[in-house]
Design an enzyme around this catalytic site. Structure first.
Site, mmCIF file in Angstrom:
data_model
loop_
_atom_site.group_PDB
_atom_site.id
_atom_site.type_symbol
_atom_site.label_atom_id
_atom_site.label_comp_id
_atom_site.label_asym_id
_atom_site.label_seq_id
_atom_site.Cartn_x
_atom_site.Cartn_y
_atom_site.Cartn_z
ATOM 1 N N THR A 1 0.838 -1.200 0.000
ATOM 2 C CA THR A 1 0.000 0.000 0.000
ATOM 3 C C THR A 1 0.872 1.249 0.000
ATOM 4 O O THR A 1 0.635 2.190 -0.771
ATOM 5 C CB THR A 1 -0.953 -0.001 1.210
ATOM 6 O OG1 THR A 1 -1.886 -1.070 1.065
ATOM 7 C CG2 THR A 1 -1.717 1.317 1.307
ATOM 8 N N GLN B 1 0.221 -9.923 -6.209
ATOM 9 C CA GLN B 1 -0.300 -11.279 -6.363
ATOM 10 C C GLN B 1 0.465 -12.095 -7.405
ATOM 11 O O GLN B 1 0.300 -13.316 -7.473
ATOM 12 C CB GLN B 1 -1.781 -11.225 -6.759
ATOM 13 C CG GLN B 1 -2.685 -10.568 -5.731
ATOM 14 C CD GLN B 1 -2.928 -11.428 -4.507
ATOM 15 O OE1 GLN B 1 -2.697 -12.633 -4.527
ATOM 16 N NE2 GLN B 1 -3.411 -10.820 -3.432
ATOM 17 N N SER C 1 4.856 -7.255 -1.990
ATOM 18 C CA SER C 1 4.498 -7.460 -0.582
ATOM 19 C C SER C 1 5.004 -8.820 -0.133
ATOM 20 O O SER C 1 4.835 -9.812 -0.842
ATOM 21 C CB SER C 1 2.979 -7.397 -0.405
ATOM 22 O OG SER C 1 2.614 -7.648 0.934
ATOM 23 N N HIS D 1 4.061 -10.704 2.536
ATOM 24 C CA HIS D 1 3.145 -11.692 3.116
ATOM 25 C C HIS D 1 2.290 -12.411 2.085
ATOM 26 O O HIS D 1 1.533 -13.323 2.425
ATOM 27 C CB HIS D 1 2.290 -11.064 4.221
ATOM 28 C CG HIS D 1 1.137 -10.229 3.757
ATOM 29 N ND1 HIS D 1 -0.149 -10.703 3.721
ATOM 30 C CD2 HIS D 1 1.074 -8.942 3.357
ATOM 31 C CE1 HIS D 1 -0.967 -9.739 3.313
ATOM 32 N NE2 HIS D 1 -0.245 -8.656 3.087
ATOM 33 N N CYS E 1 -9.196 -6.519 2.000
ATOM 34 C CA CYS E 1 -9.122 -5.099 2.342
ATOM 35 C C CYS E 1 -10.487 -4.424 2.286
ATOM 36 O O CYS E 1 -10.691 -3.367 2.878
ATOM 37 C CB CYS E 1 -8.167 -4.384 1.394
ATOM 38 S SG CYS E 1 -6.495 -5.047 1.454
#
Length: 370
Positions: A70, A175, A192, A194, A313
């Site tokens: 983000t 992703q 990202s 995680h 989200c």
């Protein structure tokens, strides 16, 4: 509990947890300190950075750690606009909220935003893109693999259009990283940890040299002078190890996911419709709907199976998915959709068991409603 929510987050790989542990216990030094311990921590951060760069596999770029994707996406968009005289942003209607909400905020400050439509498969309309991306465009932002329906966008084609117009190409690869090849034409790539079996709270931005966005955060000048703030060696090491494993296991993970996709489709059987393209897709994301299904009730009735209705989200908003609406589904159809996400640590037997339970409870729900 059977975990089928890999798009929301992935289980931390045990090897990642093991690699992180010393850096939260005895090796706690600040990596920006000149002490021996600090230099050791700094070396660990740089090794992690190198591993991520290797996993990204793109030339002429560097990588800056952030608190997550983000932040990386906000920084990429706003920082690029700050260094440009252009005031137009082109993105896709199915993007993550981190992009769409940033664009909406900028729109309120006088920037022009074009949200490109998608077809029934969820793929961007390239004719519309060709018309929209012009010499007034500062940045084009597109997600490589959609977080809700798994569709793979033609980011390299969009990058060609962006570069022809003199614009910067931003790819949200959250992703896609570790799962599909990253686009050669991207100038900025958000990642990202995680989502690749690493820790939460860390991500980053790959930056092609010459396309550095202006800093969002000011302070100590860490991260190439582009992103201030003390880095966590523990989180950086975890991200680096996750990236290393993703590179090492790329072939095995891909084959495993392909097999799981077939298992899920076969076990669920008839009556389910896949949302989005089946071909242009990362198959660890199975978003599907069933006529008349109350998907929210299904999630509540199957508490021993972790799956979702769409983006984590946006969960709890009560609004139908903007992605499903963008591909042409009515609100009723969108509310009948679920997302199953699986990957490295999903077993075939547990996936079969989960899909049998999901199908059975969905059929019972329809029978009671009849």
């Amino acid at each position: 509990m059977i975990y089928l929510d890999y798009q929301a987050t992935t289980p931390v790989d045990p090897a990642v947890a093991l690699a992180m542990r010393p850096w939260i216990e005895e090796k706690f030094a600040n990596p920006h300190s000149p002490s021996t311990w600090g230099r050791e921590a700094a070396a660990a951060v740089e090794l992690a950075r190198d591993r991520i760069l290797t996993a990204v596999g793109l030339d002429e770029g560097r990588f800056a750690f952030t608190s997550g994707a983000t932040e990386a996406l906000n920084w990429a968009i706003r920082g690029t606009l700050e260094r440009s005289e252009r005031r137009k942003i082109v993105t896709i209607a199915t993007e993550h909220a981190a992009v769409l909400d940033t664009c909406e905020w900028l729109e309120g400050r006088g920037y022009q935003v074009v949200r490109l439509p998608v077809d029934r498969d969820g793929l961007v309309d390239l004719d519309e893109a060709t018309l929209a991306i012009d010499p007034r465009t500062a940045i084009v932002a597109a997600m490589l693999v959609n977080n809700e329906i798994g569709v793979i966008q033609p980011v390299d084609t969009l990058a060609e259009l962006a570069h022809r117009a003199g614009a910067v190409m931003l790819c949200d690869a959250v992703q896609g990283f570790g799962r599909v090849a990253l686009p050669d034409g991207a100038d900025l790539v958000a990642l990202s940890a995680h989502k690749v079996h690493g820790p939460k709270g860390i991500g980053g931005l790959w930056i092609r040299r010459g396309h550095e966005p202006r800093p969002l955060l000011h302070g100590g000048g860490q991260e190439h002078g582009l992103r201030s703030g003390t880095q966590s060696p523990m989180l950086c090491v975890g991200f680096g190890e996750a990236a290393r494993i993703a590179t090492e296991r790329a072939g095995a993970d891909h084959a495993h996911v392909e097999r799981l996709w077939q298992v899920a489709r076969t076990t669920l059987g008839e009556g389910w419709t896949v949302n989005g393209s089946v071909e242009a897709r990362y198959r660890g994301n199975l978003n599907l709907r069933r006529d008349g299904l109350d998907a929210a009730r299904l999630v509540a009735d199957l508490r021993n199976i972790a799956f979702s209705l769409g983006s984590a989200c946006a969960s709890g908003s009560g609004r139908p998915s903007h992605v499903l609406r963008a591909i042409g589904l009515a609100d009723r159809e969108a509310r009948s959709a679920i997302r199953l996400g699986f990957g490295r640590f999903t077993g075939e037997a547990e996936l079969q068991s989960a899909c049998r339970h999901i199908d059975r409870v969905a059929r019972e729900q329809q029978e009671w409603a009849a």
